[in-house]
Write a protein that holds these residues in place. Structure first.
Motif, PDB file in Angstrom:
ATOM      1  N   CYS A   1      16.029  16.730   6.863  1.00  0.00           N
ATOM      2  CA  CYS A   1      14.632  16.311   6.710  1.00  0.00           C
ATOM      3  C   CYS A   1      13.728  17.538   6.555  1.00  0.00           C
ATOM      4  CB  CYS A   1      14.217  15.509   7.938  1.00  0.00           C
ATOM      5  SG  CYS A   1      12.471  15.077   8.004  1.00  0.00           S
ATOM      6  N   ILE A   2      12.777  17.462   5.641  1.00  0.00           N
ATOM      7  CA  ILE A   2      11.760  18.516   5.487  1.00  0.00           C
ATOM      8  C   ILE A   2      10.542  18.097   6.309  1.00  0.00           C
ATOM      9  CG2 ILE A   2      10.216  19.693   3.859  1.00  0.00           C
ATOM     10  CD1 ILE A   2      12.387  19.206   1.698  1.00  0.00           C
ATOM     11  N   PHE A   3      10.135  18.949   7.223  1.00  0.00           N
ATOM     12  CA  PHE A   3       9.048  18.646   8.163  1.00  0.00           C
ATOM     13  C   PHE A   3       7.934  19.661   7.930  1.00  0.00           C
ATOM     14  CE2 PHE A   3       8.048  18.532  13.058  1.00  0.00           C
ATOM     15  CZ  PHE A   3       6.812  17.967  12.793  1.00  0.00           C
ATOM     16  N   ILE A   4       6.767  19.175   7.464  1.00  0.00           N
ATOM     17  CA  ILE A   4       5.645  20.060   7.124  1.00  0.00           C
ATOM     18  C   ILE A   4       4.472  19.776   8.057  1.00  0.00           C
ATOM     19  CG2 ILE A   4       4.025  20.768   5.304  1.00  0.00           C
ATOM     20  CD1 ILE A   4       6.131  19.648   3.275  1.00  0.00           C
ATOM     21  N   ARG A   5       3.924  20.832   8.645  1.00  0.00           N
ATOM     22  CA  ARG A   5       2.751  20.702   9.506  1.00  0.00           C
ATOM     23  C   ARG A   5       1.790  21.859   9.207  1.00  0.00           C
ATOM     24  NH1 ARG A   5       3.788  19.825  15.694  1.00  0.00           N
ATOM     25  NH2 ARG A   5       3.943  17.685  14.932  1.00  0.00           N
ATOM     26  N   ASP A   6       0.514  21.537   9.020  1.00  0.00           N
ATOM     27  CA  ASP A   6      -0.508  22.557   8.755  1.00  0.00           C
ATOM     28  C   ASP A   6      -0.111  23.459   7.591  1.00  0.00           C
ATOM     29  OD1 ASP A   6      -2.023  21.595  10.897  1.00  0.00           O
ATOM     30  OD2 ASP A   6      -0.999  22.920  12.324  1.00  0.00           O
ATOM     31  N   GLY A   7       0.514  22.856   6.569  1.00  0.00           N
ATOM     32  CA  GLY A   7       0.879  23.630   5.391  1.00  0.00           C
ATOM     33  C   GLY A   7       2.049  24.567   5.588  1.00  0.00           C
ATOM     34  N   LYS A   8       2.798  24.394   6.675  1.00  0.00           N
ATOM     35  CA  LYS A   8       3.942  25.268   6.941  1.00  0.00           C
ATOM     36  C   LYS A   8       5.183  24.431   7.255  1.00  0.00           C
ATOM     37  CE  LYS A   8       1.252  29.123   8.887  1.00  0.00           C
ATOM     38  NZ  LYS A   8      -0.061  28.478   8.918  1.00  0.00           N
ATOM     39  N   LEU A   9       6.337  24.983   6.881  1.00  0.00           N
ATOM     40  CA  LEU A   9       7.608  24.331   7.151  1.00  0.00           C
ATOM     41  C   LEU A   9       7.956  24.464   8.627  1.00  0.00           C
ATOM     42  CD1 LEU A   9       9.810  22.917   5.502  1.00  0.00           C
ATOM     43  CD2 LEU A   9      10.954  25.136   5.281  1.00  0.00           C
TER      44      LEU A   9
END
Length: 393
Positions: free
Chosen positions: A113-121
């Motif tokens: 799964c790709i998890f993105i938060r605040d524009g960061k991986l």
């Protein structure tokens, strides 16, 4: 915290295959949303059946409170094992996000799964459990508004193998691309479509494997109030408009129908400003009314809205061209865009007055064109994962 999700997926069939060997199941419980992606081995009919079986078994057992061990054991015991490769015929990923922000991810042999938060991986740690000789990665975490989570089948990391790229599109490259796209797309559907489109291009538009991208974005609750048709009794006009304009939801407001718009303008003591801008010869122009976000014509516009929503709900031909159509400045595209991209809940306010222009006035309301459109609209929106409430007047 009350979490709301925007969910969408896009699948590419292996070149020359009619059926996709990947299957996405979107489910909701009283307190959570669930996204399941199953990838059947091979391609075509066999893979489609295996992926469908897997996703249905996973979804049904999960909703009925089965443990991960029970689910995996059932999958292993139910699906055959490939006699040549000695491996299970289907891989899967399960993502469950609760309304309080708790999240649970289970992965078996699909790309991570790709998890993105605040524009960061964000890194998803390996927490491997072995169940029935299968290595399952299991991760519990907390999501927050603005997060994006992306599940994929292995067609994504095979994109370009032996063509534009020697070894395919690596997971890290896909993740970096997803991070960039998450900053410039506002909806799950656009993000899923942009990643899928990139895969298709790497395959030179002849995918060598079934390829699926499923996206869940954590968003604010977005309510849309849509009013169409005058009330059956004229004395109910005021009550209908008050309910439609009630600010308790901080809702976006849409009026579909010339008579409806005149009633809202009259009840609000404001002036309706029609326009003559025909951006599409088949769709009448919109109008403007202070305090209402969008005013369009009725049945013709709603019919086109329904066509667009059905295409989207069926995942039918959702390409760049679909989103270009959604961005058109005609009334139908504008309504559809709001309902697809800027909405989690819809409240429909429907007048039951008979419109002689569209039908035989002696027919009951249930057989009317508007009623039919409203029922189809409700069903299609629910298919898209939206919560729908209908009030008749």
């Amino acid at each position: 915290m009350n979490i709301t999700v925007d969910v969408a997926y896009k699948s590419l069939n292996k070149y020359t295959e009619i059926l996709c060997g990947d299957k996405v199941e979107l489910l909701s419980t009283r307190d959570s949303n669930i996204m399941i992606l199953a990838d059947g081995m091979g391609s075509g009919v066999k893979a489609n059946i295996l992926a469908t079986l897997t996703s249905k078994i996973l979804g049904t057992m999960y909703l009925n409170g089965a443990t991960l061990e029970e689910i995996v054991e059932t999958i292993v015991d139910t699906l055959p094992v490939c006699q040549v490769r000695k491996v299970a015929y289907s891989t899967f990923s399960i993502l469950q996000v609760y309304h309080n922000g708790d999240a649970y991810l289970v992965e078996f042999d699909n790309p991570g799964c790709i998890f993105i938060r605040d524009g960061k991986l964000q890194e998803i740690p390996q927490n491997i459990r072995v169940i029935k000789d299968k290595k399952i990665n299991e991760y519990r975490f907390t999501v927050q508004k603005g997060d994006s989570l992306i599940l994929m089948s292995d067609g994504t990391i095979h994109a370009g193998v032996g063509k534009l790229l020697n070894f395919g599109w690596t997971w890290k490259e896909i993740a970096d691309y997803a991070v960039k796209q998450s900053k410039v797309t506002i909806s799950a559907s656009r993000l899923a479509n942009s990643i899928s489109r990139a895969c298709d291009e790497l395959y030179l538009f002849r995918p060598g494997d079934d390829t699926t991208v499923a996206v869940m974005r954590i968003i604010n609750r977005k309510v849309v109030h849509l009013m169409t048709g005058p009330a059956q009794n004229k004395e109910d006009d005021g009550r209908m408009v008050r309910a439609f304009m009630s600010g308790e939801d901080e809702a976006k407001t849409i009026v579909c129908g010339g008579t409806s718009a005149k009633i809202v303008a009259r009840e609000l003591h404001r002036e309706l400003e029609p326009t003559l801008d025909y951006y599409d010869p088949d769709i009448p122009p919109i109008a403007y009314l202070e305090g209402v976000d969008l005013v369009t014509e009725g049945v013709l516009t709603l019919n086109r809205v329904l066509t667009l929503l059905k295409r989207y709900a069926r995942n039918d031909n959702i390409s760049e061209d679909f989103f270009l159509e959604l961005d058109q400045p005609n009334g139908a595209s504008m309504v559809a865009k709001v309902l697809i991209e800027d909405c989690t809940e819809v409240k429909l306010f429907v007048g039951k007055a008979i419109n002689a222009a569209y039908q035989n006035p002696s027919l009951p309301f249930d057989l009317g064109i508007r009623q039919n459109l409203v029922e189809q609209l409700k069903h299609t929106l629910e298919e898209m994962g939206k919560k729908v409430e209908v009030s008749y007047f």
